[in-house]
Design a protein around this motif. Structure first.
Motif, PDB file in Angstrom:
ATOM      1  N   LEU A  49       0.845  -1.175   0.000  1.00 21.85           N
ATOM      2  CA  LEU A  49       0.000   0.000   0.000  1.00 21.85           C
ATOM      3  C   LEU A  49       0.890   1.237   0.000  1.00 21.85           C
ATOM      4  O   LEU A  49       1.661   1.440   0.945  1.00 21.85           O
ATOM      5  N   ILE A  50       0.789   2.051  -1.071  1.00 25.07           N
ATOM      6  CA  ILE A  50       1.679   3.209  -1.217  1.00 25.07           C
ATOM      7  C   ILE A  50       0.971   4.347  -1.934  1.00 25.07           C
ATOM      8  O   ILE A  50      -0.140   4.200  -2.416  1.00 25.07           O
ATOM      9  N   GLN A  51       1.657   5.473  -2.059  1.00 23.46           N
ATOM     10  CA  GLN A  51       1.169   6.638  -2.799  1.00 23.46           C
ATOM     11  C   GLN A  51       1.838   6.657  -4.177  1.00 23.46           C
ATOM     12  O   GLN A  51       3.056   6.730  -4.262  1.00 23.46           O
ATOM     13  N   MET A  52       1.031   6.580  -5.253  1.00 26.31           N
ATOM     14  CA  MET A  52       1.602   6.558  -6.608  1.00 26.31           C
ATOM     15  C   MET A  52       1.173   7.728  -7.481  1.00 26.31           C
ATOM     16  O   MET A  52       1.693   7.882  -8.578  1.00 26.31           O
ATOM     17  N   ASP A  53       0.214   8.558  -7.041  1.00 27.68           N
ATOM     18  CA  ASP A  53      -0.242   9.660  -7.886  1.00 27.68           C
ATOM     19  C   ASP A  53      -0.525  10.888  -7.034  1.00 27.68           C
ATOM     20  O   ASP A  53      -0.232  10.914  -5.848  1.00 27.68           O
ATOM     21  N   ASP A  54      -1.103  11.917  -7.647  1.00 29.18           N
ATOM     22  CA  ASP A  54      -1.386  13.170  -6.948  1.00 29.18           C
ATOM     23  C   ASP A  54      -2.616  13.094  -6.056  1.00 29.18           C
ATOM     24  O   ASP A  54      -2.821  13.956  -5.210  1.00 29.18           O
ATOM     25  N   ASP A  55      -3.440  12.098  -6.262  1.00 33.89           N
ATOM     26  CA  ASP A  55      -4.633  11.905  -5.446  1.00 33.89           C
ATOM     27  C   ASP A  55      -4.206  11.523  -4.030  1.00 33.89           C
ATOM     28  O   ASP A  55      -3.330  10.680  -3.848  1.00 33.89           O
ATOM     29  N   PRO A  56      -4.807  12.120  -2.984  1.00 34.11           N
ATOM     30  CA  PRO A  56      -4.364  11.794  -1.617  1.00 34.11           C
ATOM     31  C   PRO A  56      -4.670  10.363  -1.179  1.00 34.11           C
ATOM     32  O   PRO A  56      -4.074   9.881  -0.229  1.00 34.11           O
ATOM     33  N   GLN A  57      -5.575   9.684  -1.885  1.00 36.84           N
ATOM     34  CA  GLN A  57      -5.861   8.299  -1.522  1.00 36.84           C
ATOM     35  C   GLN A  57      -4.722   7.394  -1.962  1.00 36.84           C
ATOM     36  O   GLN A  57      -4.116   7.606  -3.004  1.00 36.84           O
ATOM     37  N   LEU A  58      -4.460   6.376  -1.160  1.00 36.54           N
ATOM     38  CA  LEU A  58      -3.369   5.449  -1.459  1.00 36.54           C
ATOM     39  C   LEU A  58      -3.792   4.427  -2.503  1.00 36.54           C
ATOM     40  O   LEU A  58      -4.978   4.193  -2.723  1.00 36.54           O
ATOM     41  N   LEU A 107       9.132  -0.945  -5.294  1.00 33.42           N
ATOM     42  CA  LEU A 107       8.452   0.352  -5.322  1.00 33.42           C
ATOM     43  C   LEU A 107       9.352   1.370  -4.651  1.00 33.42           C
ATOM     44  O   LEU A 107       9.643   1.247  -3.458  1.00 33.42           O
ATOM     45  N   GLU A 108       9.794   2.361  -5.414  1.00 34.10           N
ATOM     46  CA  GLU A 108      10.723   3.352  -4.885  1.00 34.10           C
ATOM     47  C   GLU A 108      10.351   4.737  -5.392  1.00 34.10           C
ATOM     48  O   GLU A 108       9.756   4.878  -6.463  1.00 34.10           O
ATOM     49  N   ASP A 109      10.741   5.747  -4.626  1.00 27.77           N
ATOM     50  CA  ASP A 109      10.576   7.140  -5.028  1.00 27.77           C
ATOM     51  C   ASP A 109      11.961   7.693  -5.359  1.00 27.77           C
ATOM     52  O   ASP A 109      12.543   8.445  -4.596  1.00 27.77           O
ATOM     53  N   ARG A 110      12.484   7.318  -6.503  1.00 27.58           N
ATOM     54  CA  ARG A 110      13.858   7.675  -6.881  1.00 27.58           C
ATOM     55  C   ARG A 110      14.017   9.148  -7.240  1.00 27.58           C
ATOM     56  O   ARG A 110      15.097   9.699  -7.120  1.00 27.58           O
ATOM     57  N   ASN A 111      12.941   9.800  -7.705  1.00 32.03           N
ATOM     58  CA  ASN A 111      13.058  11.203  -8.076  1.00 32.03           C
ATOM     59  C   ASN A 111      12.552  12.146  -6.973  1.00 32.03           C
ATOM     60  O   ASN A 111      12.447  13.348  -7.189  1.00 32.03           O
ATOM     61  N   ASN A 112      12.256  11.619  -5.792  1.00 33.16           N
ATOM     62  CA  ASN A 112      11.873  12.393  -4.602  1.00 33.16           C
ATOM     63  C   ASN A 112      10.697  13.346  -4.839  1.00 33.16           C
ATOM     64  O   ASN A 112      10.706  14.477  -4.367  1.00 33.16           O
ATOM     65  N   ASP A 113       9.676  12.882  -5.546  1.00 38.75           N
ATOM     66  CA  ASP A 113       8.480  13.700  -5.767  1.00 38.75           C
ATOM     67  C   ASP A 113       7.312  13.249  -4.888  1.00 38.75           C
ATOM     68  O   ASP A 113       6.183  13.650  -5.100  1.00 38.75           O
ATOM     69  N   LYS A 114       7.584  12.404  -3.915  1.00 39.75           N
ATOM     70  CA  LYS A 114       6.607  11.861  -2.972  1.00 39.75           C
ATOM     71  C   LYS A 114       5.570  10.965  -3.648  1.00 39.75           C
ATOM     72  O   LYS A 114       4.512  10.721  -3.090  1.00 39.75           O
ATOM     73  N   LYS A 115       5.890  10.489  -4.849  1.00 39.86           N
ATOM     74  CA  LYS A 115       5.064   9.507  -5.551  1.00 39.86           C
ATOM     75  C   LYS A 115       5.968   8.340  -5.925  1.00 39.86           C
ATOM     76  O   LYS A 115       7.011   8.522  -6.545  1.00 39.86           O
ATOM     77  N   PHE A 116       5.578   7.140  -5.563  1.00 37.35           N
ATOM     78  CA  PHE A 116       6.389   5.961  -5.818  1.00 37.35           C
ATOM     79  C   PHE A 116       6.208   5.477  -7.250  1.00 37.35           C
ATOM     80  O   PHE A 116       5.167   5.687  -7.860  1.00 37.35           O
ATOM     81  N   GLU A 117       7.239   4.826  -7.764  1.00 37.37           N
ATOM     82  CA  GLU A 117       7.212   4.214  -9.082  1.00 37.37           C
ATOM     83  C   GLU A 117       7.432   2.713  -8.911  1.00 37.37           C
ATOM     84  O   GLU A 117       8.087   2.280  -7.975  1.00 37.37           O
ATOM     85  N   LEU A 118       6.891   1.941  -9.845  1.00 35.34           N
ATOM     86  CA  LEU A 118       7.053   0.491  -9.849  1.00 35.34           C
ATOM     87  C   LEU A 118       8.156   0.141 -10.833  1.00 35.34           C
ATOM     88  O   LEU A 118       8.070   0.476 -12.013  1.00 35.34           O
ATOM     89  N   TYR A 119       9.214  -0.508 -10.339  1.00 30.92           N
ATOM     90  CA  TYR A 119      10.332  -0.921 -11.185  1.00 30.92           C
ATOM     91  C   TYR A 119      10.282  -2.433 -11.362  1.00 30.92           C
ATOM     92  O   TYR A 119      10.080  -3.169 -10.399  1.00 30.92           O
ATOM     93  N   ARG A 120      10.483  -2.876 -12.587  1.00 29.22           N
ATOM     94  CA  ARG A 120      10.442  -4.315 -12.856  1.00 29.22           C
ATOM     95  C   ARG A 120      11.488  -4.693 -13.896  1.00 29.22           C
ATOM     96  O   ARG A 120      11.967  -3.856 -14.658  1.00 29.22           O
TER      97      ARG A 120
END
Length: 148
Positions: A49-58, A107-120
């Protein structure tokens, strides 16, 4: 007779309003994700469970996997990812099925924008070769990032 018709009409009107106060939403028969996202033969291997977009919901990210083959020094898995809004259970993303030797949810936030990205990491076009004993995996890898 007139009073009976009027009383029936009033009961029908108020019954609808009374029911609407108690009936707030449709019943869901699933908890974590809509059942149509799970393909036959696949199971949930991991979820976060993480934050992936601008919407405040996870969002909840699911890794579905299935065994594709066992070799002496490695295994090959079929995997795909599904991203679901945690509260509305709306499917935001569903990846294609790919082959890989890993079943990890990175799942990491490599660009420090407080939104996680999925790496595969997966096999290019699902193609690989091994020698006659099932060793020496030869494959072209694809490194991919999924973000919103």
């Amino acid at each position: 007779m007139k009073k009976l018709v009027i009383l029936s009409f009033i009961l029908i009107v108020f019954a609808g309003k009374t029911w609407s106060q108690y009936h707030t939403s449709e019943v869901r028969l699933w908890d974590k994700y809509p059942p149509e996202v799970q393909l036959r033969g696949f199971g949930v291997h991991q979820s976060k469970l993480i934050q992936m977009d601008d919407d405040p919901q996870l969002e909840e990210v699911f890794l579905f996997s299935s065994d594709n083959g066992h070799y002496p020094y490695f295994d090959i898995f079929k995997t795909y990812y599904v991203i679901v809004d945690y509260h509305t259970k709306e499917v935001k993303y569903k990846s294609e099925v790919v082959l890989s030797t890993e079943r990890t949810l990175v799942l990491e936030d490599r660009n420090n924008d407080k939104k996680f990205e999925l790496y595969r990491r997966y096999f290019l076009n699902g193609k690989f070769t091994v020698d006659e004993e099932g060793n020496n995996l030869s494959v072209k890898w694809v490194y991919d990032c999924i973000s919103f």
